[in-house]
Scaffold this motif. Structure first.
Motif, PDB file in Angstrom:
ATOM      1  N   TYR A  34       0.814  -1.182   0.064  1.00  0.00           N
ATOM      2  CA  TYR A  34      -0.043   0.089  -0.028  1.00  0.00           C
ATOM      3  C   TYR A  34       0.853   1.346  -0.127  1.00  0.00           C
ATOM      4  O   TYR A  34       0.776   2.070  -0.637  1.00  0.00           O
ATOM      5  CB  TYR A  34      -1.024  -0.062   1.269  1.00  0.00           C
ATOM      6  N   TYR A  47      -3.822  -0.224 -10.386  1.00  0.00           N
ATOM      7  CA  TYR A  47      -4.095  -0.950  -9.116  1.00  0.00           C
ATOM      8  C   TYR A  47      -5.462  -0.904  -8.817  1.00  0.00           C
ATOM      9  O   TYR A  47      -5.931  -2.108  -8.554  1.00  0.00           O
ATOM     10  CB  TYR A  47      -3.226  -1.101  -8.018  1.00  0.00           C
ATOM     11  N   LEU A  48      -6.100   0.022  -8.242  1.00  0.00           N
ATOM     12  CA  LEU A  48      -7.300   0.465  -7.855  1.00  0.00           C
ATOM     13  C   LEU A  48      -8.197   1.388  -8.598  1.00  0.00           C
ATOM     14  O   LEU A  48      -9.264   1.578  -7.919  1.00  0.00           O
ATOM     15  CB  LEU A  48      -7.071   1.139  -6.359  1.00  0.00           C
ATOM     16  N   ARG A  49      -7.658   1.583  -9.878  1.00  0.00           N
ATOM     17  CA  ARG A  49      -8.749   2.372 -10.758  1.00  0.00           C
ATOM     18  C   ARG A  49      -9.069   3.704 -10.268  1.00  0.00           C
ATOM     19  O   ARG A  49     -10.070   4.355 -10.577  1.00  0.00           O
ATOM     20  CB  ARG A  49      -9.917   1.663 -11.117  1.00  0.00           C
ATOM     21  N   PHE A  55      -8.918   8.494  -3.653  1.00  0.00           N
ATOM     22  CA  PHE A  55      -8.814   7.410  -2.596  1.00  0.00           C
ATOM     23  C   PHE A  55      -8.999   8.046  -1.178  1.00  0.00           C
ATOM     24  O   PHE A  55      -9.833   7.414  -0.263  1.00  0.00           O
ATOM     25  CB  PHE A  55      -7.818   6.174  -2.496  1.00  0.00           C
ATOM     26  N   MET A  84      -9.450  -0.727   0.165  1.00  0.00           N
ATOM     27  CA  MET A  84      -8.565  -1.484  -0.900  1.00  0.00           C
ATOM     28  C   MET A  84      -8.958  -2.903  -1.408  1.00  0.00           C
ATOM     29  O   MET A  84      -9.136  -3.144  -2.379  1.00  0.00           O
ATOM     30  CB  MET A  84      -7.048  -1.623  -0.257  1.00  0.00           C
ATOM     31  N   LEU A  87     -12.162  -2.227  -3.561  1.00  0.00           N
ATOM     32  CA  LEU A  87     -11.736  -1.701  -4.898  1.00  0.00           C
ATOM     33  C   LEU A  87     -11.085  -2.778  -5.735  1.00  0.00           C
ATOM     34  O   LEU A  87     -11.206  -2.889  -6.912  1.00  0.00           O
ATOM     35  CB  LEU A  87     -11.075  -0.560  -4.652  1.00  0.00           C
ATOM     36  N   ARG A  88     -10.375  -3.393  -5.152  1.00  0.00           N
ATOM     37  CA  ARG A  88      -9.415  -4.441  -5.962  1.00  0.00           C
ATOM     38  C   ARG A  88     -10.184  -5.471  -6.540  1.00  0.00           C
ATOM     39  O   ARG A  88     -10.204  -6.097  -7.662  1.00  0.00           O
ATOM     40  CB  ARG A  88      -8.506  -5.123  -5.133  1.00  0.00           C
ATOM     41  N   TRP A 297     -14.256  -0.726 -13.965  1.00  0.00           N
ATOM     42  CA  TRP A 297     -14.755  -2.079 -13.067  1.00  0.00           C
ATOM     43  C   TRP A 297     -14.837  -3.177 -13.904  1.00  0.00           C
ATOM     44  O   TRP A 297     -15.953  -3.560 -14.261  1.00  0.00           O
ATOM     45  CB  TRP A 297     -15.839  -1.502 -12.246  1.00  0.00           C
TER      46      TRP A 297
END
Length: 378
Positions: A34, A47-49, A55, A84, A87-88, A297
């Motif tokens: 992270y 990684y998390l868009r 974030f 996290m 979102l992943r 997504w």
């Protein structure tokens, strides 16, 4: 039944905490990756868009709802880690088992985190990112729509998207759609900035777009003229007559005083052909919105392996996150393939009244006039 209870009581857990999950704070993805991701914003986005700043803002909005307390036995999962994980899951569509090995959290814990975080997003952000529009806000949407698509008095485009799912137990063919897979339907109205103005989620995949829209709350309000639309006004470049504000959809819908669709493909003259082109160009806004939603997504690129209630929460969260990210980190539609989930364009909905047909004819004649024509429409 008694022997089952005795068998359950006789079982002993091999571990109180499994060695894999007990190493969460030393080897889990959140604890090892992270902070490194935050040092590289472009990788964090991949990684998390979403960006680091988006974030952080999302964590701040959800912090109170996601905050838990540490106990004498174990450390709680922080709001950042919960977000996290969620979102992943949404950004990749990975299974809970895959996330279990990455984040070193129990499978049931991950399922609980994903569903709880998705519910929190909808409950806390719905009023901010999909609010009930006022007349002034509808007017601003129409102005932006005309600026981008050159379609006057247009408040948005309506369409449906099939969300692929696994067959729910005991559901029969209710979720089996015309494309030969199981789905539920996301019905949405989108504006010219690819944001969703109103949505309806959860209709059976076997239902056509018109029935879903007609039976939804937003559809009933549109057909009854109860959506706080602005009062009629002349089309751009004219002084009369006053024309109503409208939504545009495909041929599967039924026209009304606030919803237009293309002419049937048979016997088109130049006036009708140009109207169809101008309307289809405006209708691409909702196609682009669905394309951006799917591209950001990736959970929508494969069947969602969750219970129906959980799927509804996931889709709601993705819709909210879509509007949130389009506000903070807008994604262009140029490199996003259009998503087409509609019946054939030859499919027609219920017939319209003569008055509504005359309304469509008035729009078609406007596009042929000097005030409404554009050089590229031919």
């Amino acid at each position: 039944m008694r022997w089952k209870q005795k068998e359950r009581q006789g079982r002993r857990r091999r571990y109180w905490v499994h060695p894999i999950t007990s190493a969460r704070c030393t080897r889990g993805v959140f604890w090892t990756l992270y902070q490194d991701l935050r040092q590289h914003p472009e990788i964090f986005y991949d990684y998390l868009r979403m960006s680091v700043s988006s974030f952080d803002e999302l964590v701040q909005k959800l912090n109170q709802r996601l905050r838990r307390r540490n106990t004498k036995f174990r450390r709680c999962v922080s709001p950042e880690e919960r977000l996290m994980v969620t979102l992943r899951f949404l950004a990749t569509g990975e299974s809970v088992s895959s996330l279990y090995f990455q984040f070193r959290l129990g499978k049931s814990t991950i399922s609980y985190i994903v569903q709880g975080t998705c519910k929190a997003k909808w409950d806390l952000l719905h009023d901010e990112y999909i609010p009930h529009r006022t007349t002034q806000q509808w007017t601003e949407i129409a102005g932006k729509f005309y600026e981008i698509t050159q379609f006057p008095n247009c408040l948005g485009t309506v369409d449906g998207k099939h969300i692929r799912i696994l067959k729910p137990p005991g559901s029969g063919s209710l979720h089996f759609n015309y494309k030969k897979y199981f789905s539920l339907i996301l019905m949405a109205i989108a504006d010219a900035e690819y944001k969703f103005v109103a949505v309806d989620i959860g209709a059976y995949g076997c239902t056509n777009d018109y029935k879903v829209f007609k039976n939804s709350n937003m559809g009933r309000r549109v057909y009854s003229g109860n959506f706080s639309f602005p009062n009629p006004r002349p089309l751009a470049g004219t002084t009369e007559p006053n024309m109503p504000f409208v939504l545009v959809g495909n041929e599967a819908f039924q026209m009304s005083g606030n919803l237009l669709k293309p002419y049937a493909n048979r016997g088109l003259n130049d006036c009708k052909r140009i109207f169809n082109y101008r309307l289809t160009r405006a209708r691409h806004m909702v196609k682009c919105a669905f394309g951006i939603l799917t591209n950001r997504w990736r959970i929508f690129t494969r069947p969602i392996q969750l219970k129906i209630d959980c799927i509804d929460d996931v889709v709601k969260a993705c819709v909210i996150l879509h509007n949130f990210c389009q506000t903070k980190d807008p994604m262009s539609s140029e490199s996003v393939p259009l998503v087409s989930d509609n019946p054939s364009e030859n499919a027609t909905g219920p017939r319209s009244t003569a008055a509504v047909s005359r309304l469509r004819d008035s729009f078609a004649q406007y596009f042929m006039s000097p005030a409404g024509s554009v050089p590229w429409q031919e």
